[in-house]
Write a protein that holds these residues in place. Structure first.
Motif, PDB file in Angstrom:
ATOM      1  N   LEU A  23      19.386  38.010   1.435  1.00 44.21           N
ATOM      2  CA  LEU A  23      18.855  36.976   2.474  1.00 44.21           C
ATOM      3  C   LEU A  23      17.955  35.583   2.389  1.00 44.21           C
ATOM      4  CD1 LEU A  23      16.447  39.583   1.953  1.00 44.21           C
ATOM      5  CD2 LEU A  23      17.355  39.648   4.212  1.00 44.21           C
ATOM      6  N   LEU A  24      18.470  34.829   1.572  1.00 45.58           N
ATOM      7  CA  LEU A  24      17.717  33.745   0.922  1.00 45.58           C
ATOM      8  C   LEU A  24      19.634  33.248   0.914  1.00 45.58           C
ATOM      9  CD1 LEU A  24      16.423  31.897  -1.359  1.00 45.58           C
ATOM     10  CD2 LEU A  24      17.776  31.900  -2.994  1.00 45.58           C
ATOM     11  N   ARG A  25      20.306  33.300   1.184  1.00 41.45           N
ATOM     12  CA  ARG A  25      21.758  32.846   2.024  1.00 41.45           C
ATOM     13  C   ARG A  25      21.458  32.396   3.475  1.00 41.45           C
ATOM     14  NH1 ARG A  25      27.446  34.728   1.510  1.00 41.45           N
ATOM     15  NH2 ARG A  25      28.038  34.399   3.370  1.00 41.45           N
ATOM     16  N   LEU A  26      20.798  33.625   4.521  1.00 41.65           N
ATOM     17  CA  LEU A  26      20.479  33.791   5.624  1.00 41.65           C
ATOM     18  C   LEU A  26      19.228  32.550   6.099  1.00 41.65           C
ATOM     19  CD1 LEU A  26      20.934  35.012   7.719  1.00 41.65           C
ATOM     20  CD2 LEU A  26      18.872  36.433   7.825  1.00 41.65           C
ATOM     21  N   LEU A  28      17.821  30.084   4.461  1.00 40.10           N
ATOM     22  CA  LEU A  28      18.481  28.630   3.593  1.00 40.10           C
ATOM     23  C   LEU A  28      19.840  28.317   4.976  1.00 40.10           C
ATOM     24  CD1 LEU A  28      20.016  28.360   0.340  1.00 40.10           C
ATOM     25  CD2 LEU A  28      17.348  26.747   1.497  1.00 40.10           C
ATOM     26  N   ALA A  29      20.464  29.275   5.827  1.00 39.10           N
ATOM     27  CA  ALA A  29      21.298  28.767   6.639  1.00 39.10           C
ATOM     28  C   ALA A  29      20.569  28.610   8.368  1.00 39.10           C
ATOM     29  CB  ALA A  29      22.494  29.999   7.150  1.00 39.10           C
ATOM     30  N   ALA A  30      19.843  29.209   8.452  1.00 37.30           N
ATOM     31  CA  ALA A  30      18.679  29.193   9.590  1.00 37.30           C
ATOM     32  C   ALA A  30      17.848  28.281   9.429  1.00 37.30           C
ATOM     33  CB  ALA A  30      17.373  30.318   9.339  1.00 37.30           C
ATOM     34  N   THR A  31      16.917  27.270   8.190  1.00 38.70           N
ATOM     35  CA  THR A  31      16.335  26.568   8.169  1.00 38.70           C
ATOM     36  C   THR A  31      17.081  24.855   8.235  1.00 38.70           C
ATOM     37  OG1 THR A  31      15.427  27.288   6.546  1.00 38.70           O
ATOM     38  CG2 THR A  31      15.304  25.321   6.499  1.00 38.70           C
ATOM     39  N   SER A  32      18.598  25.115   7.616  1.00 35.05           N
ATOM     40  CA  SER A  32      19.374  23.971   7.800  1.00 35.05           C
ATOM     41  C   SER A  32      19.756  23.680   8.886  1.00 35.05           C
ATOM     42  CB  SER A  32      20.890  24.351   7.363  1.00 35.05           C
ATOM     43  OG  SER A  32      21.580  23.527   7.180  1.00 35.05           O
ATOM     44  N   MET A  33      20.235  24.702  10.188  1.00 32.83           N
ATOM     45  CA  MET A  33      20.301  25.193  11.518  1.00 32.83           C
ATOM     46  C   MET A  33      19.358  24.176  12.442  1.00 32.83           C
ATOM     47  SD  MET A  33      22.549  27.591  14.268  1.00 32.83           S
ATOM     48  CE  MET A  33      20.396  28.901  14.263  1.00 32.83           C
ATOM     49  N   THR A  34      18.209  24.976  12.101  1.00 29.83           N
ATOM     50  CA  THR A  34      16.754  24.702  12.682  1.00 29.83           C
ATOM     51  C   THR A  34      16.664  22.963  12.321  1.00 29.83           C
ATOM     52  OG1 THR A  34      15.888  26.153  11.862  1.00 29.83           O
ATOM     53  CG2 THR A  34      14.557  24.362  12.993  1.00 29.83           C
ATOM     54  N   PHE A  35      16.741  22.279  11.558  1.00 28.21           N
ATOM     55  CA  PHE A  35      16.962  20.787  10.851  1.00 28.21           C
ATOM     56  C   PHE A  35      17.820  20.165  12.043  1.00 28.21           C
ATOM     57  CE2 PHE A  35      14.774  21.322   6.520  1.00 28.21           C
ATOM     58  CZ  PHE A  35      13.318  20.956   7.411  1.00 28.21           C
ATOM     59  N   GLU A  52      27.547  30.501   9.898  1.00 27.35           N
ATOM     60  CA  GLU A  52      27.300  30.397   9.143  1.00 27.35           C
ATOM     61  C   GLU A  52      26.063  31.739   8.928  1.00 27.35           C
ATOM     62  OE1 GLU A  52      26.537  31.929   4.810  1.00 27.35           O
ATOM     63  OE2 GLU A  52      27.853  31.122   6.325  1.00 27.35           O
ATOM     64  N   VAL A  53      24.695  31.648   9.938  1.00 29.18           N
ATOM     65  CA  VAL A  53      23.593  32.656  10.245  1.00 29.18           C
ATOM     66  C   VAL A  53      24.142  33.977  10.715  1.00 29.18           C
ATOM     67  CG1 VAL A  53      21.491  32.882  11.557  1.00 29.18           C
ATOM     68  CG2 VAL A  53      21.833  30.733  10.544  1.00 29.18           C
ATOM     69  N   THR A  54      25.161  33.833  11.642  1.00 28.03           N
ATOM     70  CA  THR A  54      25.649  35.404  12.082  1.00 28.03           C
ATOM     71  C   THR A  54      26.156  35.684  11.365  1.00 28.03           C
ATOM     72  OG1 THR A  54      26.122  33.662  15.012  1.00 28.03           O
ATOM     73  CG2 THR A  54      26.844  35.716  14.144  1.00 28.03           C
ATOM     74  N   SER A  55      27.348  35.214  10.812  1.00 26.93           N
ATOM     75  CA  SER A  55      28.140  36.531   9.808  1.00 26.93           C
ATOM     76  C   SER A  55      27.161  36.538   8.723  1.00 26.93           C
ATOM     77  CB  SER A  55      29.359  35.203   9.257  1.00 26.93           C
ATOM     78  OG  SER A  55      28.666  34.190   8.300  1.00 26.93           O
ATOM     79  N   THR A  56      25.946  35.668   8.221  1.00 37.39           N
ATOM     80  CA  THR A  56      25.648  36.299   6.605  1.00 37.39           C
ATOM     81  C   THR A  56      24.734  37.885   7.506  1.00 37.39           C
ATOM     82  OG1 THR A  56      25.219  34.342   6.013  1.00 37.39           O
ATOM     83  CG2 THR A  56      23.615  35.905   5.273  1.00 37.39           C
ATOM     84  N   ASN A  83      34.281  35.744   2.851  1.00 35.81           N
ATOM     85  CA  ASN A  83      32.940  35.404   3.406  1.00 35.81           C
ATOM     86  C   ASN A  83      31.720  34.345   2.941  1.00 35.81           C
ATOM     87  OD1 ASN A  83      30.261  35.185   4.617  1.00 35.81           O
ATOM     88  ND2 ASN A  83      30.489  36.296   6.256  1.00 35.81           N
ATOM     89  N   SER A  84      32.044  34.590   1.668  1.00 32.41           N
ATOM     90  CA  SER A  84      30.870  33.600   1.436  1.00 32.41           C
ATOM     91  C   SER A  84      31.444  32.623   0.417  1.00 32.41           C
ATOM     92  CB  SER A  84      30.457  34.784  -0.374  1.00 32.41           C
ATOM     93  OG  SER A  84      30.411  35.672   0.007  1.00 32.41           O
ATOM     94  N   VAL A  85      33.302  32.151   0.171  1.00 33.14           N
ATOM     95  CA  VAL A  85      33.799  31.034   0.031  1.00 33.14           C
ATOM     96  C   VAL A  85      34.073  30.580   1.503  1.00 33.14           C
ATOM     97  CG1 VAL A  85      36.478  30.527  -0.500  1.00 33.14           C
ATOM     98  CG2 VAL A  85      35.232  32.524  -1.902  1.00 33.14           C
ATOM     99  N   VAL A  86      34.366  31.142   2.262  1.00 33.71           N
ATOM    100  CA  VAL A  86      34.751  30.337   4.056  1.00 33.71           C
ATOM    101  C   VAL A  86      33.239  29.451   4.075  1.00 33.71           C
ATOM    102  CG1 VAL A  86      35.330  30.925   6.153  1.00 33.71           C
ATOM    103  CG2 VAL A  86      36.388  31.702   4.323  1.00 33.71           C
ATOM    104  N   ALA A  87      32.115  30.462   4.032  1.00 26.91           N
ATOM    105  CA  ALA A  87      30.822  30.293   3.820  1.00 26.91           C
ATOM    106  C   ALA A  87      30.935  28.856   3.285  1.00 26.91           C
ATOM    107  CB  ALA A  87      30.068  30.955   4.935  1.00 26.91           C
TER     108      ALA A  87
END
Length: 114
Positions: A23-26, A28-35, A52-56, A83-87
């Protein structure tokens, strides 16, 4: 006479350490995408963070619905690690590329989110 051991109660996914990390990863990814969207950053930045948001989100949904226990033909921990390594590789590349030109404050914040 054999005594039956009670089944250990499994904690809900959202209350586990793994759930908190996902959930923390999701978030952070959503925040980064928003920025990146607000900064009108180049499309690859937005696409990679959207991936990243979709796969998480997919993995969170999979674990919440307990599909990992229903579909036993796949080794889910290995898929999760891949998934984690690729992301992580994608996010490191995007973060470095976003911080090099330092065009807008939102792009820099999006790069720092990872």
């Amino acid at each position: 006479m054999q005594t039956l051991k009670p089944k250990p109660k499994s904690r809900p996914f959202c209350c586990s350490v793994k759930g908190h990390v996902k959930l923390l990863r999701l978030a952070l990814a959503a925040t980064s995408m928003t920025f990146f969207i607000l900064a009108q950053a180049p499309e690859p930045y937005i696409v990679i963070t959207g991936f990243e948001v979709t796969s998480t989100f997919f993995f969170i949904l999979l674990y919440i619905l307990r599909l990992d226990r229903l579909i036993r033909c796949l080794f889910w921990p290995l898929l999760d690690i891949i998934n984690s390594v690729v992301a992580a590789v994608f996010m490191i590349v995007v973060s470095v590329l976003a911080l090099i030109p330092e065009t807008t404050i939102y792009t820099v914040l999006g790069g720092f989110s990872f």
